[in-house]
Structures are given as C-alpha cells and as structure tokens.
Scaffold this motif. Sequence first.
Motif, PDB file in Angstrom:
ATOM      1  N   ASP A 118      -6.859  -2.987   7.402  1.00 26.21           N
ATOM      2  CA  ASP A 118      -5.498  -2.580   7.054  1.00 26.21           C
ATOM      3  C   ASP A 118      -5.421  -1.222   6.357  1.00 26.21           C
ATOM      4  O   ASP A 118      -4.785  -1.075   5.325  1.00 26.21           O
ATOM      5  N   ARG A 120      -4.143   2.576   5.919  1.00 28.44           N
ATOM      6  CA  ARG A 120      -2.896   3.297   6.152  1.00 28.44           C
ATOM      7  C   ARG A 120      -3.054   4.747   5.716  1.00 28.44           C
ATOM      8  O   ARG A 120      -3.911   5.078   4.914  1.00 28.44           O
ATOM      9  N   LYS A 148      -0.617   3.069  10.399  1.00 28.13           N
ATOM     10  CA  LYS A 148      -2.016   2.647  10.338  1.00 28.13           C
ATOM     11  C   LYS A 148      -2.926   3.805  10.694  1.00 28.13           C
ATOM     12  O   LYS A 148      -2.595   4.628  11.546  1.00 28.13           O
ATOM     13  N   CYS A 176      -6.119   1.370   1.587  1.00 24.76           N
ATOM     14  CA  CYS A 176      -6.413   0.023   2.082  1.00 24.76           C
ATOM     15  C   CYS A 176      -5.351  -0.904   1.519  1.00 24.76           C
ATOM     16  O   CYS A 176      -5.366  -1.242   0.327  1.00 24.76           O
ATOM     17  N   ASP A 177      -4.405  -1.284   2.370  1.00 23.04           N
ATOM     18  CA  ASP A 177      -3.281  -2.106   1.937  1.00 23.04           C
ATOM     19  C   ASP A 177      -3.716  -3.522   1.571  1.00 23.04           C
ATOM     20  O   ASP A 177      -3.094  -4.164   0.738  1.00 23.04           O
ATOM     21  N   ARG A 178      -4.767  -3.999   2.181  1.00 20.03           N
ATOM     22  CA  ARG A 178      -5.221  -5.359   1.892  1.00 20.03           C
ATOM     23  C   ARG A 178      -5.757  -5.484   0.482  1.00 20.03           C
ATOM     24  O   ARG A 178      -5.539  -6.483  -0.193  1.00 20.03           O
TER      25      ARG A 178
END
Length: 189
Positions: A118, A120, A148, A176-178
């Motif tokens: 994930d 971005r 992304k 890293c969105d996660r």
Amino acid sequence: MVRVVRKRWWTGVAVLVLAVVGAGLVWFKPWALWVDETVNEALPSASATPSSPSPSSRNPGEAPATVPPATPAGPTTEAQGTFISHEHTTTGTVKLVRLPDGSRVVRLENLDTSSGPDLRVWLTDAPVKEGRAGWHVFDDGTYVSLGKLKGNKGDQNYAVPAGVDLADLTSVSIWCDRFDVSFGAARLA
C-alpha cells in the motif's frame, strides 16, 4: 480419553498458529521486499495549442483573430528535490513539472526504493527530516495523495489534481499507508 483430548488440543493449537502466521503474511507481505517493479514513463508531451486561423481562411472584412498568449514550448520544472531515506533506503529525484496546458505532474526520476504494501505518492506540507524523526510526520498536516506508487524503481508521473493549492505543499513522500510510515521523502525547492 486423555489422548483424544490432547490430540484435539494440539490440533486446535496448530490451526490457531497457522491462522496467525497466514494473517501475518497477508498483512506484512514480506515477499514484497524482494520483488521489484520497474516503471519507465516518459514525461508527458506538450499538448497541441490552438492556432489562429490563417489569413486565407478568414472571411473578407473579418478582423484578424487574437493570438493566444504565448505558452512554453515544453514542460517546465517549477520545483525539485532529492529523496532521503526513512523507513527504507530510497534514492532518486522528484520534480514538480508544469505542462504547456497548465496542468502539473509530480515526476519521480531514477527512483529506487523497497517495494511494500500500500505505497502511495503524497504531496505534503510536512518538513523533510532526517532519520527516525521524519518517518511519521507526513500525515500530521495537509497532504494530497497522488495515487498508488506505480513501481518501486524507475521514472514515473503522477498528475496533480486541478485546483490543488501548491503554495504550502513543500514535500513529496513515498508513504506506506498500511503502516503509516514514510519510506523516503524529498523537499521541493
């Protein structure tokens, strides 16, 4: 009877361990650290600008058409910076480019970072800080997600949405969105 209970207990433990390991693999995607995706996009080309009609195509007695203001013949770099590493080693440059039609793109050149879950590309107002102090600051203020990350290596373009005020957006982060952490970031100057 005791053997049956023990066998069921061990089977339950084994199923639970497998479920936890499976969930951990899906969440962390550790194999992504060894998988590279290279994307090499050209800088968007100049769009055709409207031209004024030739004198022979005008009606007699019609006033000459006004010539539109001159626009640059090609893309122009408005700001640029060099990536520094945060959570993962990240190198390359970033440019904010104005296209002849007035639109803007963020261009990543010679990007080299780890792949991850994930990821971005963010335009932000956060300061770019060295070391661990810079890992988590990019979601504290204003940011615009450009989408992304297309690949963890190469040259890539990300359109800046029309109407975005770039006055206070002074940095770009590979976010890293996660796990809410920056892989790397660059200050735009």
